[in-house]
Design an enzyme around this catalytic site. Sequence first.
Site, mmCIF file in Angstrom:
data_model
loop_
_atom_site.group_PDB
_atom_site.id
_atom_site.type_symbol
_atom_site.label_atom_id
_atom_site.label_comp_id
_atom_site.label_asym_id
_atom_site.label_seq_id
_atom_site.Cartn_x
_atom_site.Cartn_y
_atom_site.Cartn_z
ATOM 1 N N PHE A 102 0.923 -1.083 0.093
ATOM 2 C CA PHE A 102 0.282 0.083 0.032
ATOM 3 C C PHE A 102 1.001 1.287 -0.049
ATOM 4 O O PHE A 102 2.123 1.093 0.688
ATOM 5 C CB PHE A 102 -1.071 0.052 1.270
ATOM 6 C CG PHE A 102 -1.984 1.234 1.419
ATOM 7 C CD1 PHE A 102 -2.734 1.291 0.253
ATOM 8 C CD2 PHE A 102 -1.777 1.987 2.453
ATOM 9 C CE1 PHE A 102 -3.670 2.322 0.292
ATOM 10 C CE2 PHE A 102 -2.912 3.217 2.513
ATOM 11 C CZ PHE A 102 -3.537 3.299 1.262
ATOM 12 N N ASP A 173 6.369 -2.914 8.782
ATOM 13 C CA ASP A 173 5.134 -2.432 8.442
ATOM 14 C C ASP A 173 4.225 -3.635 8.651
ATOM 15 O O ASP A 173 4.016 -4.591 7.783
ATOM 16 C CB ASP A 173 4.994 -1.899 7.130
ATOM 17 C CG ASP A 173 3.782 -1.357 6.622
ATOM 18 O OD1 ASP A 173 2.881 -1.812 7.535
ATOM 19 O OD2 ASP A 173 3.541 -0.505 5.805
ATOM 20 N N HIS A 176 -0.744 -5.683 8.092
ATOM 21 C CA HIS A 176 -1.754 -6.630 7.498
ATOM 22 C C HIS A 176 -1.513 -8.037 8.350
ATOM 23 O O HIS A 176 -1.950 -8.728 8.143
ATOM 24 C CB HIS A 176 -1.075 -7.125 6.236
ATOM 25 C CG HIS A 176 -1.321 -5.977 5.058
ATOM 26 N ND1 HIS A 176 -1.050 -6.401 3.843
ATOM 27 C CD2 HIS A 176 -1.925 -4.678 5.153
ATOM 28 C CE1 HIS A 176 -1.067 -5.029 3.191
ATOM 29 N NE2 HIS A 176 -1.788 -4.530 3.984
ATOM 30 N N GLN A 199 -7.289 0.548 10.468
ATOM 31 C CA GLN A 199 -8.289 1.132 9.596
ATOM 32 C C GLN A 199 -9.362 0.145 9.602
ATOM 33 O O GLN A 199 -9.244 -1.061 9.992
ATOM 34 C CB GLN A 199 -7.491 1.319 8.355
ATOM 35 C CG GLN A 199 -8.373 1.874 7.344
ATOM 36 C CD GLN A 199 -8.971 0.830 6.368
ATOM 37 O OE1 GLN A 199 -8.370 -0.271 6.392
ATOM 38 N NE2 GLN A 199 -10.017 0.856 5.818
ATOM 39 N N LYS A 202 -9.249 -3.638 8.511
ATOM 40 C CA LYS A 202 -8.273 -4.660 8.965
ATOM 41 C C LYS A 202 -8.860 -5.584 10.126
ATOM 42 O O LYS A 202 -9.906 -5.416 10.562
ATOM 43 C CB LYS A 202 -7.049 -3.745 9.721
ATOM 44 C CG LYS A 202 -6.358 -2.698 8.811
ATOM 45 C CD LYS A 202 -5.580 -3.457 7.690
ATOM 46 C CE LYS A 202 -5.009 -2.772 6.873
ATOM 47 N NZ LYS A 202 -5.323 -1.202 6.419
ATOM 48 N N ARG A 231 6.442 15.955 23.808
ATOM 49 C CA ARG A 231 6.471 15.725 24.929
ATOM 50 C C ARG A 231 7.284 14.470 25.460
ATOM 51 O O ARG A 231 7.510 13.787 24.769
ATOM 52 C CB ARG A 231 5.146 15.674 25.652
ATOM 53 C CG ARG A 231 4.281 16.915 25.438
ATOM 54 C CD ARG A 231 3.050 16.959 26.211
ATOM 55 N NE ARG A 231 2.270 18.250 26.466
ATOM 56 C CZ ARG A 231 1.295 18.369 25.390
ATOM 57 N NH1 ARG A 231 0.917 17.533 24.628
ATOM 58 N NH2 ARG A 231 0.572 19.484 25.368
ATOM 59 N N TYR A 238 3.880 21.799 29.164
ATOM 60 C CA TYR A 238 3.836 22.710 28.037
ATOM 61 C C TYR A 238 5.669 22.598 27.667
ATOM 62 O O TYR A 238 5.815 23.616 27.094
ATOM 63 C CB TYR A 238 3.355 24.089 28.428
ATOM 64 C CG TYR A 238 1.861 23.796 28.223
ATOM 65 C CD1 TYR A 238 1.210 23.682 27.032
ATOM 66 C CD2 TYR A 238 0.872 24.255 29.496
ATOM 67 C CE1 TYR A 238 -0.040 23.517 26.824
ATOM 68 C CE2 TYR A 238 -0.453 24.124 29.275
ATOM 69 C CZ TYR A 238 -0.878 23.785 28.032
ATOM 70 O OH TYR A 238 -2.413 23.644 27.981
ATOM 71 N N ARG A 248 -2.060 11.443 18.394
ATOM 72 C CA ARG A 248 -2.634 10.506 19.316
ATOM 73 C C ARG A 248 -3.731 9.991 19.009
ATOM 74 O O ARG A 248 -4.761 10.463 18.147
ATOM 75 C CB ARG A 248 -2.569 11.336 20.496
ATOM 76 C CG ARG A 248 -1.644 11.972 21.264
ATOM 77 C CD ARG A 248 -2.093 12.762 22.583
ATOM 78 N NE ARG A 248 -2.905 13.701 22.299
ATOM 79 C CZ ARG A 248 -2.714 15.027 22.067
ATOM 80 N NH1 ARG A 248 -1.206 15.314 22.430
ATOM 81 N NH2 ARG A 248 -3.264 16.079 22.100
HETATM 82 C C1 LIG Z 1 0.902 -2.117 4.073
HETATM 83 C C2 LIG Z 1 0.198 -0.962 4.710
HETATM 84 N N1 LIG Z 1 0.808 -0.216 5.339
HETATM 85 C C3 LIG Z 1 0.322 1.170 5.955
HETATM 86 C C4 LIG Z 1 -0.888 1.185 5.940
HETATM 87 C C5 LIG Z 1 -1.669 2.532 6.176
HETATM 88 O O1 LIG Z 1 -2.559 2.211 7.216
HETATM 89 P P1 LIG Z 1 -3.737 3.639 7.386
HETATM 90 O O2 LIG Z 1 -4.714 3.294 6.357
HETATM 91 O O3 LIG Z 1 -4.291 2.786 8.736
HETATM 92 O O4 LIG Z 1 -3.149 4.736 7.571
HETATM 93 C C6 LIG Z 1 -1.952 0.340 5.113
HETATM 94 C C7 LIG Z 1 -3.326 0.681 4.915
HETATM 95 O O5 LIG Z 1 -4.133 -0.052 4.389
HETATM 96 C C8 LIG Z 1 -1.114 -0.708 4.416
HETATM 97 O O6 LIG Z 1 -1.898 -1.404 4.005
#
Ligand SMILES: Cc1ncc(COP(=O)(O)O)c(C=O)c1O
Length: 433
Positions: A102, A173, A176, A199, A202, A231, A238, A248
């Site tokens: 992605f 990453d 998935h 997301q 997922k 922070r 602050y 966040r």
């Molecule tokens: C491989 C991969 N990395 C990062 C992301 C980014 O995630 P988000 O959509 O939560 O920003 C996705 C989203 O589908 C993804 O498939």
Amino acid sequence: MAHLAINGGPKTITEPIGSAWPVWDDTERRMLMEVLESGKWWRGGYDDPAQSKVGQFETAFAHFQDAKHGVAVANGTVAIECALKAVGVEAGDEVIVPASTFVASATAPIQVGAVPIFVDIDPRNYTIDPVAAEAAITSRTRAIVAVDYGGMPCDMDALLDLQRRTGVQIVSDCAHSHGSQWKGVGTGAIGPIGTFSFQAFKQLPTGEGGMVLTNDDAIAERAYSYHHIGRIRGRPFYEHHVPASNLRMTEWQGAIGLAQLSRLPEQTKIRERNAMYLAKGLEEIDGVAPIFRDPRVTRWGFYMWHFKFQSDAFGGISRRAFLRALNAEGVQGGTGHTEPLYHNPVFANWQENFGRTGFPIRNPYSDTDVDYRRMECPEAERIYRDEAVVLSHRLFLGPQSDMDRILEAIRKIRAHVDEVPQGEVTAGAGRSR
Ligand SMILES: Cc1ncc(COP(=O)(O)O)c(C=O)c1O
């Protein structure tokens, strides 16, 4: 009389298979009400994890994936940005990214001022090829975004060996791979740092959401700081120590995350059991094959399940024609986002799309000579064009008989392959995102 649904014959699957998505019940409702009535709608002021839903979710999800620390953020894209910063990626650095993933895996480096360099994927299971990654390392390379593509863990032994030899940081990453394990350890907790997406589609959805996991105390503190406008824990509110954004997660997302996490172990088991059954069935049909599962993958919690279509052994029809016939039989398959990212307009037209300065491709800190129009990753190209078929994780949440229906649909197309019309199918049909 037509046999195949694409020609007007009877459809193999007439009722929905798998599960509707997302799955939720009164647990989500109760958790959301608790947030509403508490009046604590954000995590910001509550560093004691037990005092906030986000804090509890961080602890519980990190534990589920075997990590010591979790930093919950707004989505999986900023989770990668936060992780890259936490391992020291800075403007002008190069970050190696697999060609098929992605777009966020490659645009996150750009957002921290680094230059993504695409490399080919391992044709056995579509994760980054460690040999190709090593060949792309230059004196400017600072990190590799190792995407557990579809949910299949990368070859972490090879990648961490590369890290030991070169100092290039492995940023996993794991958007998935919720639930996946490599040699008994959860993804995100194997290398220095890992990131997740929550997301809506997922395996663990909070609508939008993400998390950074690490076992390293110092990296965890940096990630905390970058997600919290610079922070530092225990310092005055602050006082801000590094230039950083607000990434966040809200308490609403934390509440949904906790509720969803309570189902994830069982759902992971069901998906994996069904996937292994489907894999076995595919092996018995000429012209289709499951992707390679390394024996070091001790648990496989996937978002997208890939299998390989082999035209030569499937009557010579194209993968596109096969997908059209499969969708007509009632199996929602697609190509996902396997198209190499350097074809995507953001990279293919980078000279127009990277703004007035061309930063970070053109930058004063290095003499990087990148042109995405010249990139070519032959395996990624071939896999996208001819081979990959993607099924969503939600199709695997039903009974084993659903897998039999999928196999039946494929066998039927195989038996009547002469009837399959050749033609175009929209790339990405049945996409999961
Ligand atoms: C491989 C991969 N990395 C990062 C992301 C980014 O995630 P988000 O959509 O939560 O920003 C996705 C989203 O589908 C993804 O498939």
